[in-house]
Motif scaffolding. Sequence first.
Motif, PDB file in Angstrom:
ATOM      1  N   MET A 138       0.838  -1.198   0.000  1.00 46.75           N
ATOM      2  CA  MET A 138       0.000   0.000   0.000  1.00 46.75           C
ATOM      3  C   MET A 138       0.878   1.256   0.000  1.00 46.75           C
ATOM      4  SD  MET A 138      -3.265  -0.621   0.052  1.00 46.75           S
ATOM      5  CE  MET A 138      -3.979   0.816   0.856  1.00 46.75           C
ATOM      6  N   PRO A 139       0.518   2.256  -0.799  1.00 42.55           N
ATOM      7  CA  PRO A 139       1.276   3.507  -0.774  1.00 42.55           C
ATOM      8  C   PRO A 139       1.256   4.148   0.605  1.00 42.55           C
ATOM      9  CG  PRO A 139      -0.147   3.401  -2.705  1.00 42.55           C
ATOM     10  CD  PRO A 139      -0.542   2.257  -1.831  1.00 42.55           C
ATOM     11  N   ASN A 140       2.349   4.830   0.942  1.00 43.39           N
ATOM     12  CA  ASN A 140       2.506   5.410   2.271  1.00 43.39           C
ATOM     13  C   ASN A 140       2.952   6.860   2.121  1.00 43.39           C
ATOM     14  OD1 ASN A 140       3.667   6.231   4.804  1.00 43.39           O
ATOM     15  ND2 ASN A 140       3.734   4.081   5.408  1.00 43.39           N
ATOM     16  N   LEU A 141       2.047   7.791   2.386  1.00 43.93           N
ATOM     17  CA  LEU A 141       2.342   9.211   2.202  1.00 43.93           C
ATOM     18  C   LEU A 141       3.478   9.676   3.102  1.00 43.93           C
ATOM     19  CD1 LEU A 141       1.406  11.792   0.710  1.00 43.93           C
ATOM     20  CD2 LEU A 141      -0.015  12.281   2.712  1.00 43.93           C
ATOM     21  N   GLU A 142       3.457   9.265   4.346  1.00 41.03           N
ATOM     22  CA  GLU A 142       4.493   9.701   5.273  1.00 41.03           C
ATOM     23  C   GLU A 142       5.873   9.225   4.824  1.00 41.03           C
ATOM     24  OE1 GLU A 142       6.230  11.683   8.428  1.00 41.03           O
ATOM     25  OE2 GLU A 142       4.223  11.876   7.547  1.00 41.03           O
ATOM     26  N   LYS A 143       5.945   8.036   4.258  1.00 45.60           N
ATOM     27  CA  LYS A 143       7.229   7.528   3.754  1.00 45.60           C
ATOM     28  C   LYS A 143       7.758   8.418   2.641  1.00 45.60           C
ATOM     29  CE  LYS A 143       9.467   3.375   1.928  1.00 45.60           C
ATOM     30  NZ  LYS A 143       9.294   1.930   1.566  1.00 45.60           N
ATOM     31  N   MET A 144       6.876   8.887   1.757  1.00 38.20           N
ATOM     32  CA  MET A 144       7.295   9.784   0.682  1.00 38.20           C
ATOM     33  C   MET A 144       7.855  11.083   1.246  1.00 38.20           C
ATOM     34  SD  MET A 144       6.352  12.741  -1.141  1.00 38.20           S
ATOM     35  CE  MET A 144       4.573  12.980  -1.018  1.00 38.20           C
ATOM     36  N   VAL A 145       7.151  11.667   2.223  1.00 36.54           N
ATOM     37  CA  VAL A 145       7.596  12.927   2.807  1.00 36.54           C
ATOM     38  C   VAL A 145       8.933  12.738   3.530  1.00 36.54           C
ATOM     39  CG1 VAL A 145       7.041  14.775   4.419  1.00 36.54           C
ATOM     40  CG2 VAL A 145       5.225  13.731   3.047  1.00 36.54           C
ATOM     41  N   GLN A 146       9.045  11.670   4.310  1.00 33.56           N
ATOM     42  CA  GLN A 146      10.285  11.425   5.044  1.00 33.56           C
ATOM     43  C   GLN A 146      11.464  11.178   4.107  1.00 33.56           C
ATOM     44  OE1 GLN A 146       9.664   8.343   7.971  1.00 33.56           O
ATOM     45  NE2 GLN A 146       8.134   9.535   9.091  1.00 33.56           N
TER      46      GLN A 146
END
Length: 218
Positions: A1-9
């Motif tokens: 599943m895509p993870n928005l927080e992972k992208m930002v981090q």
Amino acid sequence: MPNLEKMVQQMEQWCNDDSHGYSQYHRYGPDYDCSSAVIEALKRAGWDMGGALTTDHIRAPLMRQGWVWLPPDVPKQRGDILLSEEYHVAVYVGNGMLAEFAIDEEGGIAGNQPGDQTGTEAYIHGYYDYPWDGVLRFTGQSESEDDDMSMACIMRPNGENWMVYYDGVNLHPLAHPDEVIAVQMVAKKTTGKELPCFEMGSKGAPWYTRLRDAVNRR
């Protein structure tokens, strides 16, 4: 599943690590330019970016995967992607700050020296109006679901003897009847249904022209 927080981090990590600088000539790591960084961060966080390479390739694949397009003056949220489709992209990280790959050590694009020589090739700093064309925001609601608001379709413009494929973002003239068939084949294979196909306007009421002007306006 895509993870928005992972992208930002991921963007924060790169921007806080001086081994990553700005380069359009060596843009696939460890140095990046504005778009290759955001695209790679999205990929690592689970989004399918297809063959996206530049800023004008970012919007369409994300809007098929749960992102929405908002006006540039909308109040920002952590994870928003700030996009100028022709020129630049950055990620809003919250508290009035954004992360971006901005410019090389000589104020250019080549990035001849690897890494961040100035501390401002890739960095986190206060928000500014680029100006942005709009804001991409992840909502978690995929446009491919049954209750979507997808505008993808095929149109006959203003009663003319040719067709146009609209992907919900851009208009693509179709030069041959077989291209209509090919687009419908792909739609059927990927979504399970064909795209709507209809007349859009006439010579006396050129609604296609109005749509084209609205879609192409910056």
